[in-house]
Design a protein around this motif. Structure first.
Motif, mmCIF file in Angstrom:
data_model
loop_
_atom_site.group_PDB
_atom_site.id
_atom_site.type_symbol
_atom_site.label_atom_id
_atom_site.label_comp_id
_atom_site.label_asym_id
_atom_site.label_seq_id
_atom_site.Cartn_x
_atom_site.Cartn_y
_atom_site.Cartn_z
ATOM 1 N N MET A 156 -42.392 -15.845 17.131
ATOM 2 C CA MET A 156 -41.414 -15.557 16.081
ATOM 3 C C MET A 156 -41.750 -16.272 14.773
ATOM 4 S SD MET A 156 -37.325 -16.338 16.014
ATOM 5 C CE MET A 156 -37.620 -18.087 16.176
ATOM 6 N N THR A 157 -42.090 -17.554 14.894
ATOM 7 C CA THR A 157 -42.359 -18.308 13.670
ATOM 8 C C THR A 157 -43.601 -17.811 12.943
ATOM 9 O OG1 THR A 157 -43.536 -19.994 14.957
ATOM 10 C CG2 THR A 157 -41.204 -20.378 14.496
ATOM 11 N N SER A 158 -44.564 -17.254 13.704
ATOM 12 C CA SER A 158 -45.764 -16.733 13.043
ATOM 13 C C SER A 158 -45.425 -15.541 12.155
ATOM 14 C CB SER A 158 -46.815 -16.340 14.080
ATOM 15 O OG SER A 158 -46.325 -15.312 14.930
ATOM 16 N N SER A 159 -44.473 -14.705 12.599
ATOM 17 C CA SER A 159 -44.060 -13.571 11.777
ATOM 18 C C SER A 159 -43.295 -14.052 10.543
ATOM 19 C CB SER A 159 -43.201 -12.601 12.597
ATOM 20 O OG SER A 159 -41.970 -13.206 12.979
ATOM 21 N N ILE A 160 -42.536 -15.134 10.691
ATOM 22 C CA ILE A 160 -41.840 -15.704 9.532
ATOM 23 C C ILE A 160 -42.856 -16.258 8.537
ATOM 24 C CG2 ILE A 160 -40.195 -17.456 8.752
ATOM 25 C CD1 ILE A 160 -38.790 -17.247 11.428
ATOM 26 N N ASP A 161 -43.898 -16.903 9.055
ATOM 27 C CA ASP A 161 -44.957 -17.416 8.175
ATOM 28 C C ASP A 161 -45.606 -16.277 7.391
ATOM 29 O OD1 ASP A 161 -45.054 -20.270 8.568
ATOM 30 O OD2 ASP A 161 -45.773 -19.894 10.592
ATOM 31 N N LYS A 162 -45.857 -15.174 8.057
ATOM 32 C CA LYS A 162 -46.450 -14.020 7.378
ATOM 33 C C LYS A 162 -45.496 -13.461 6.330
ATOM 34 C CE LYS A 162 -49.349 -12.607 11.281
ATOM 35 N NZ LYS A 162 -49.596 -11.559 12.316
ATOM 36 N N GLY A 163 -44.208 -13.443 6.656
ATOM 37 C CA GLY A 163 -43.211 -12.965 5.701
ATOM 38 C C GLY A 163 -43.138 -13.837 4.460
ATOM 39 N N ILE A 164 -43.227 -15.167 4.665
ATOM 40 C CA ILE A 164 -43.216 -16.082 3.523
ATOM 41 C C ILE A 164 -44.430 -15.843 2.642
ATOM 42 C CG2 ILE A 164 -43.387 -18.506 2.822
ATOM 43 C CD1 ILE A 164 -41.829 -19.258 5.319
ATOM 44 N N GLN A 165 -45.597 -15.694 3.263
ATOM 45 C CA GLN A 165 -46.818 -15.469 2.487
ATOM 46 C C GLN A 165 -46.745 -14.161 1.714
ATOM 47 O OE1 GLN A 165 -49.352 -17.761 2.103
ATOM 48 N NE2 GLN A 165 -49.823 -16.319 0.455
ATOM 49 N N SER A 166 -46.124 -13.150 2.313
ATOM 50 C CA SER A 166 -45.959 -11.867 1.628
ATOM 51 C C SER A 166 -45.090 -12.030 0.387
ATOM 52 C CB SER A 166 -45.342 -10.842 2.582
ATOM 53 O OG SER A 166 -45.125 -9.610 1.937
ATOM 54 N N MET A 167 -44.023 -12.827 0.489
ATOM 55 C CA MET A 167 -43.156 -13.090 -0.658
ATOM 56 C C MET A 167 -43.916 -13.816 -1.766
ATOM 57 S SD MET A 167 -39.632 -14.381 1.105
ATOM 58 C CE MET A 167 -38.767 -13.379 2.315
ATOM 59 N N ILE A 168 -44.695 -14.799 -1.360
ATOM 60 C CA ILE A 168 -45.476 -15.549 -2.342
ATOM 61 C C ILE A 168 -46.466 -14.630 -3.046
ATOM 62 C CG2 ILE A 168 -47.203 -17.378 -2.608
ATOM 63 C CD1 ILE A 168 -45.776 -18.876 -0.341
ATOM 64 N N ASP A 169 -47.115 -13.771 -2.279
ATOM 65 C CA ASP A 169 -48.089 -12.838 -2.857
ATOM 66 C C ASP A 169 -47.425 -11.875 -3.842
ATOM 67 O OD1 ASP A 169 -50.030 -14.017 -1.317
ATOM 68 O OD2 ASP A 169 -50.024 -12.470 0.243
ATOM 69 N N SER A 170 -46.178 -11.473 -3.548
ATOM 70 C CA SER A 170 -45.483 -10.518 -4.427
ATOM 71 C C SER A 170 -45.093 -11.145 -5.763
ATOM 72 C CB SER A 170 -44.236 -9.970 -3.725
ATOM 73 O OG SER A 170 -43.243 -10.981 -3.574
ATOM 74 N N HIS A 171 -45.098 -12.473 -5.822
ATOM 75 C CA HIS A 171 -44.772 -13.169 -7.074
ATOM 76 C C HIS A 171 -46.017 -13.761 -7.739
ATOM 77 C CE1 HIS A 171 -40.727 -12.913 -5.378
ATOM 78 N NE2 HIS A 171 -40.249 -13.208 -6.567
ATOM 79 N N ALA A 172 -47.180 -13.458 -7.189
ATOM 80 C CA ALA A 172 -48.414 -14.051 -7.706
ATOM 81 C C ALA A 172 -48.674 -13.647 -9.152
ATOM 82 C CB ALA A 172 -49.591 -13.660 -6.820
ATOM 83 N N TYR A 173 -48.176 -12.456 -9.560
ATOM 84 C CA TYR A 173 -48.422 -11.991 -10.927
ATOM 85 C C TYR A 173 -47.827 -12.948 -11.967
ATOM 86 C CZ TYR A 173 -43.551 -10.436 -11.324
ATOM 87 O OH TYR A 173 -42.185 -10.394 -11.384
ATOM 88 N N LEU A 174 -46.784 -13.696 -11.567
ATOM 89 C CA LEU A 174 -46.172 -14.644 -12.508
ATOM 90 C C LEU A 174 -47.146 -15.746 -12.901
ATOM 91 C CD1 LEU A 174 -42.643 -15.054 -10.871
ATOM 92 C CD2 LEU A 174 -43.186 -13.792 -12.958
ATOM 93 N N TYR A 175 -48.142 -15.957 -12.077
ATOM 94 C CA TYR A 175 -49.127 -17.011 -12.350
ATOM 95 C C TYR A 175 -50.507 -16.422 -12.623
ATOM 96 C CZ TYR A 175 -45.209 -19.340 -10.249
ATOM 97 O OH TYR A 175 -43.930 -19.752 -9.978
ATOM 98 N N SER A 176 -50.528 -15.129 -12.945
ATOM 99 C CA SER A 176 -51.777 -14.474 -13.319
ATOM 100 C C SER A 176 -52.273 -15.026 -14.650
ATOM 101 C CB SER A 176 -51.576 -12.957 -13.430
ATOM 102 O OG SER A 176 -50.689 -12.659 -14.503
ATOM 103 N N TYR A 177 -53.505 -14.717 -14.966
ATOM 104 C CA TYR A 177 -54.098 -15.228 -16.201
ATOM 105 C C TYR A 177 -53.302 -14.769 -17.418
ATOM 106 C CZ TYR A 177 -57.378 -15.740 -20.062
ATOM 107 O OH TYR A 177 -57.947 -16.053 -21.262
ATOM 108 N N ASP A 178 -52.874 -13.506 -17.416
ATOM 109 C CA ASP A 178 -52.180 -12.969 -18.592
ATOM 110 C C ASP A 178 -50.835 -13.652 -18.803
ATOM 111 O OD1 ASP A 178 -51.916 -11.235 -20.807
ATOM 112 O OD2 ASP A 178 -50.627 -9.899 -19.639
ATOM 113 N N TYR A 179 -50.056 -13.785 -17.729
ATOM 114 C CA TYR A 179 -48.747 -14.422 -17.856
ATOM 115 C C TYR A 179 -48.884 -15.896 -18.228
ATOM 116 C CZ TYR A 179 -45.539 -10.749 -16.352
ATOM 117 O OH TYR A 179 -44.765 -9.625 -16.301
#
Length: 396
Positions: A1-24
């Protein structure tokens, strides 16, 4: 169960990665450079601006504003020295409770930036009744950037620096706090105007959980190091006599976590300190997803909200007379007389418990983190007038 939660957290982080892109990142830096360019002409000399807060920690959500502090690096009494620009106008207000110079600084800075930046900056709103006056605005170039600008808000900067220090201790802390912050944003339980604590309070509670609730603890308390080792690092902040706005801002920035578990990863930028700093042994092997799951269970308990807390110590803080009517107490890390959770009402606390309990049960039953976070909120949210006024220093 916790491994799926870890994957879910990483997915959330990836979806916000554009905020720290070079352009932003480049656009935020360009605005700061432009602001500092304008500050060169301000009197008295020595004004400068810098980032702090969630974008600096990479804990920001899509709708978060960029926190910017403007202060005078050549003076320890900036609140007594109003910003003077060529565009200053006579400004007097009798309906504010803060130092007049603080209000004048915010008014002058906001007015000056609008004049200088024209249509690039808009939707300016000023908050003179906040504990530290500030203004918000939207800055538009090729990307749209929300801004929250305050003057001489140096104690908040120190709080931000302390969070940065905690984030550097262990690679699990950032994803854990990011997911926690994402959840409270999705559920709307970080809105002080509606009778909830701020997102900053939840971050502090998350750190408290990692230090004092989890057994074995995940991280040390940087104010006490839990007494495990004596600090012998010569330039540790705990040994430097320094105050900010009259408050002691000491803490250990020398901690080095010696981990026996498989999650032994330290932030590279702290290598020099971690090699020679004060060792603290960690025996906790729980992943960030496992920690989040356990934290949701803890947040569903009434005691998690009711019992007075501080990240300075496991012992409850000394209660202040002015907190008598506060339902939730979480003492500030530097100002022992400030309750940062004062906006939380009885109704708000009950809803917080219920929201976390519902999420915990769904995760326990096997629901994905994405589904738990994205499901519509079915709990009615009260609008509490008292904390809205309390926040702004207005008698209810």
């Amino acid at each position: 169960m916790t491994s799926s939660i870890d994957k879910g957290i990483q997915s959330m982080i990836d979806s916000h990665a554009y905020l720290y892109s070079y352009d932003y990142t480049r656009k935020r830096a360009a605005f700061l450079a432009e602001l500092n360019h304008h500050l060169l002409g301000y009197k008295p000399e020595g004004w400068s601006a810098f980032f702090y807060g969630s974008f600096l920690h990479e804990l920001a959500m899509a709708d978060d504003a960029v926190d910017i502090c403007v202060t005078n690096t050549r003076s320890s009494t900036t609140s007594q020295q109003p910003i003077i620009t060529q565009d200053n106008v006579n400004f007097e207000r009798s309906d504010v409770s803060n130092n007049t110079a603080d209000v004048v600084n915010v008014e002058n800075l906001a007015t000056h930036l609008v004049l200088k930046l024209g249509k690039s900056i808009y939707n300016v709103k000023k908050f003179f009744q906040a504990p530290v006056p500030f203004f918000t605005a939207t800055y538009r170039t090729s990307v749209v950037i929300g801004l929250k600008i305050s003057v001489d808000n140096t104690l908040d900067v120190e709080r931000s620096n302390l969070i940065t220090e905690y984030l550097s201790l262990d690679k699990r802390i950032k994803p854990f706090l990011f997911a926690l912050k994402q959840f409270i944003k999705k559920r709307g339980i970080d809105n002080e105007e509606n009778g909830y604590p701020s997102s900053y309070v939840f971050v502090m509670m998350g750190l408290y959980f990692l230090m004092f609730v989890k057994s074995p603890p995940v991280i040390p308390c940087l104010h006490s190091m839990l007494g495990k080792e004596s600090c012998n690092y010569p330039v540790c902040r705990s040994k430097i006599n320094e105050t900010v706005q009259g408050f002691d801002v000491k803490y250990h920035d020398c901690a080095r976590i010696d981990r026996i578990a498989k999650y032994n990863t330290l932030v590279e930028t702290k290598t020099a300190i971690n090699v020679y700093g004060t060792p603290w042994t960690s025996y906790n092997e729980t992943s960030a997803g496992g920690l989040l799951f356990e934290a949701f269970k803890w947040f569903s308990y009434t005691a998690a909200i009711l019992e007075p807390k501080s990240i300075n110590s496991k012992e409850p803080p000394v209660l202040q007379p002015e907190w008598e009517c506060d339902f939730m107490v979480f003492a500030d890390v530097f100002n022992p007389k400030l309750n940062i959770a004062a906006s939380c009402t009885v109704e708000g606390a009950k809803i917080i418990n219920q929201e976390f309990y519902n999420a915990y049960i769904k995760l326990k039953e096997g629901a994905s983190l994405e589904k738990v976070f994205s499901e519509p909120d079915t709990i009615l949210t009260p609008v509490a007038i008292k904390p809205y006024k309390y926040k702004r220093g207005i008698s209810p």
